[in-house]
Design a protein around this motif. Structure first.
Motif, PDB file in Angstrom:
ATOM      1  N   GLY A 188       0.858  -1.180   0.000  1.00 28.01           N
ATOM      2  CA  GLY A 188       0.000   0.000   0.000  1.00 28.01           C
ATOM      3  C   GLY A 188       0.890   1.223   0.000  1.00 28.01           C
ATOM      4  N   THR A 189       0.287   2.400   0.103  1.00 27.40           N
ATOM      5  CA  THR A 189       1.108   3.615   0.124  1.00 27.40           C
ATOM      6  C   THR A 189       1.456   3.937   1.564  1.00 27.40           C
ATOM      7  OG1 THR A 189      -0.137   4.339  -1.786  1.00 27.40           O
ATOM      8  CG2 THR A 189       1.239   5.978  -0.724  1.00 27.40           C
ATOM      9  N   ASN A 190       2.442   3.261   2.118  1.00 28.55           N
ATOM     10  CA  ASN A 190       2.841   3.587   3.487  1.00 28.55           C
ATOM     11  C   ASN A 190       4.306   3.237   3.712  1.00 28.55           C
ATOM     12  OD1 ASN A 190       2.921   0.711   3.952  1.00 28.55           O
ATOM     13  ND2 ASN A 190       0.693   0.790   4.126  1.00 28.55           N
ATOM     14  N   TRP A 191       4.828   3.738   4.799  1.00 27.88           N
ATOM     15  CA  TRP A 191       6.227   3.573   5.169  1.00 27.88           C
ATOM     16  C   TRP A 191       6.605   2.101   5.224  1.00 27.88           C
ATOM     17  CZ3 TRP A 191      10.077   6.727   4.891  1.00 27.88           C
ATOM     18  CH2 TRP A 191      11.235   6.519   5.630  1.00 27.88           C
ATOM     19  N   HIS A 192       5.739   1.302   5.848  1.00 27.03           N
ATOM     20  CA  HIS A 192       6.029  -0.123   6.005  1.00 27.03           C
ATOM     21  C   HIS A 192       6.266  -0.785   4.647  1.00 27.03           C
ATOM     22  CE1 HIS A 192       5.873  -4.218   7.412  1.00 27.03           C
ATOM     23  NE2 HIS A 192       4.897  -4.471   6.566  1.00 27.03           N
ATOM     24  N   THR A 193       5.422  -0.447   3.668  1.00 28.93           N
ATOM     25  CA  THR A 193       5.565  -1.045   2.331  1.00 28.93           C
ATOM     26  C   THR A 193       6.907  -0.683   1.723  1.00 28.93           C
ATOM     27  OG1 THR A 193       3.203  -0.897   1.982  1.00 28.93           O
ATOM     28  CG2 THR A 193       4.568  -1.128   0.024  1.00 28.93           C
TER      29      THR A 193
END
Lengths: 260, 203
Positions: A188-193
């Motif tokens: 997804g669009t996030n830091w973790h990704t």
């Protein structure tokens, strides 16, 4: 090589296996590379719409001769078009000339429109001819043909290595992605990704380097000296000459059509 | 961003081809028998990485990672990235044939610059330091590519100027993503295989 995008044939088939691509597949690989370059340069030199349409028709005829899956090849060509569509749509508005219509005060010009059509025709004609003439070769054959065309040895070595290991590394990538998926990773669009993808790339590189060290050791152990052992012999036949002559005549015709 | 055949002016295409040939020659000189497997492996890795799509909002971008290529390969990034572009053009129909030189230069030249400039910083200090420099390198390489693609378009005619600006702004999100990804890739590599970026056995 298409298998990298779609699961199909293997990169390394039996050496000397008969190519399934109709008339084109039977031609000498070296001749096909040279002819693709000639056709590309001639097509880029064309500037009238009628000559460019003729060039695209020539590419289409080559596609029919090659018995490549037509839909898949055209779909791939359309994929390239999707890259450039933005630039082409902008052109009519940015090139000065006689106005056709205007949107929000921006006038579209005929000159710009023709320029965009010209670029689209050129790009498609060249890429289609390239995929038909050269893309139908086994990747390994391409490397050997380039070697026979006196490409630098080291460059051909590099090409061969790349061809050989793209498939291996892609499998490794898919295995790592599979492992991530079983642990519940959903992009997804996030830091973790982004962190996970970064680690994924880093891991792939570390493994690739370690694999290359093993390969080097194995090559040394077998006494590799930088020499090529060519499995395929290329010979120009009368059919090759006939095809080359025909395509060159067509190119001359295209250039003549362009001056009309 | 791939430039296609027919879009650029002839002098730009020819200039690009000459520059690419020069870069490739320099790169090949730095490759001896010992280093060819590593370079080939990395070339294949970057090819596979370019097939990875990373989500950005509703859309997704594919990775280029030329900054990382430059950091690992130095001048050899030129032939390695050229090989990738050649295979993409021939077998996937991305890009074009006569513009192969221009496309190589726009991607490989920023990569080499980043590699030469930042490589010493990557190996130094704690892994986190290296990762931050890696991120900066990743962003710089994409910025360089965007500028060079824009330049190639702008040199081909004033009509392309808006397109050139569009290309640059479209690359800003990619810059951010490549920076983050390159940073984390360097962080992992520094922790798992610290000798990878050490200056002596470099590629």
């Amino acid at each position: 090589m298409a298998h990298v995008l779609e699961p199909r044939a293997k990169t390394l088939s039996e050496a000397g296996a008969e190519a399934p691509y109709g008339l084109i597949g039977a031609l000498d690989p070296r001749m096909r590379i040279v002819l693709a370059c000639v056709f590309a340069i001639v097509t880029v030199a064309l500037s009238t719409i009628s000559a460019l349409i003729a060039a695209l028709s020539v590419s289409a005829c080559l596609l029919l001769l090659s018995r490549l899956p037509i839909r898949r090849t055209l779909k791939r060509m359309a994929m390239m078009d999707s890259f450039i569509i933005g630039m082409l749509l902008l052109l009519p508005f940015t090139m000065p000339g006689d106005a056709i219509f205007s949107i929000f005060g921006f006038a579209a010009s005929w000159q710009g429109l023709w320029k965009a059509v010209e670029i689209a025709l050129t790009a498609n004609a060249v890429i289609l001819a390239l995929m038909v003439l050269v893309g139908t070769q086994e990747p390994v054959t391409l490397g050997q043909a380039l070697h026979r065309l006196r490409c630098p040895d080291v460059l051909v070595h590099l090409l061969m290595f790349t061809i050989r290991y793209i498939e291996v590394l892609r499998e490794e990538y898919l295995r790592l992605r599979g492992a991530m998926k079983t642990r519940g990773f959903r992009p997804g669009t996030n830091w973790h990704t982004y962190r996970s993808f970064g680690y994924l790339v880093g891991m792939m590189l570390v493994r690739a380097i370690e694999r290359s060290e093993r390969i080097l050791a194995a090559m040394k152990c077998r006494g590799f000296s930088g020499q090529f052992l060519l499995l395929q012999d290329f010979a120009l036949t009368r059919r090759d000459y006939a095809f080359a002559l025909m395509l060159c005549a067509i190119c001359a015709g295209l250039l003549y059509l362009d001056t009309l | 961003m791939h430039i296609v055949d027919g879009a650029l002016a002839n002098p730009v295409v020819i200039g690009g081809a000459i520059a690419a040939a020069g870069g490739i020659t320099l790169g090949l000189k730095s490759l001896d028998l010992e280093r060819i497997p590593t370079a080939g492996m990395l070339s294949a890795s970057f090819f596979v990485a370019s097939l990875i799509h990373v989500p950005v909002g509703p859309s997704s971008v594919h990775l280029i990672l030329n900054g990382l290529a430059g950091l690992l390969l130095g001048w050899a990034a030129f032939p390695a990235l050229f090989v990738g572009l050649l295979l993409q053009a021939v077998f996937f129909g991305f890009g074009g044939l006569t513009v192969l030189g221009v496309n190589t230069v726009t991607i490989a030249l920023p990569a080499v610059c980043v590699g030469l400039l930042l490589k010493p910083m990557i190996a130094r200090g704690r892994p986190l330091n290296g990762a931050i420099w890696g991120g900066i390198g990743g962003a710089l390489a994409i910025a360089g590519t965007a500028v060079m693609v824009g330049l190639a378009l702008a040199l081909s005619g004033d009509a392309f100027l808006p397109a050139a600006k569009l290309v640059f702004f479209a690359h800003i999100p990619i810059m951010v993503i490549e920076a983050v990804l390159t940073g984390f890739a360097v962080l992992l590599a520094r922790q798992v295989k610290p000798e990878l970026f050490s200056p002596t056995p470099s590629l």
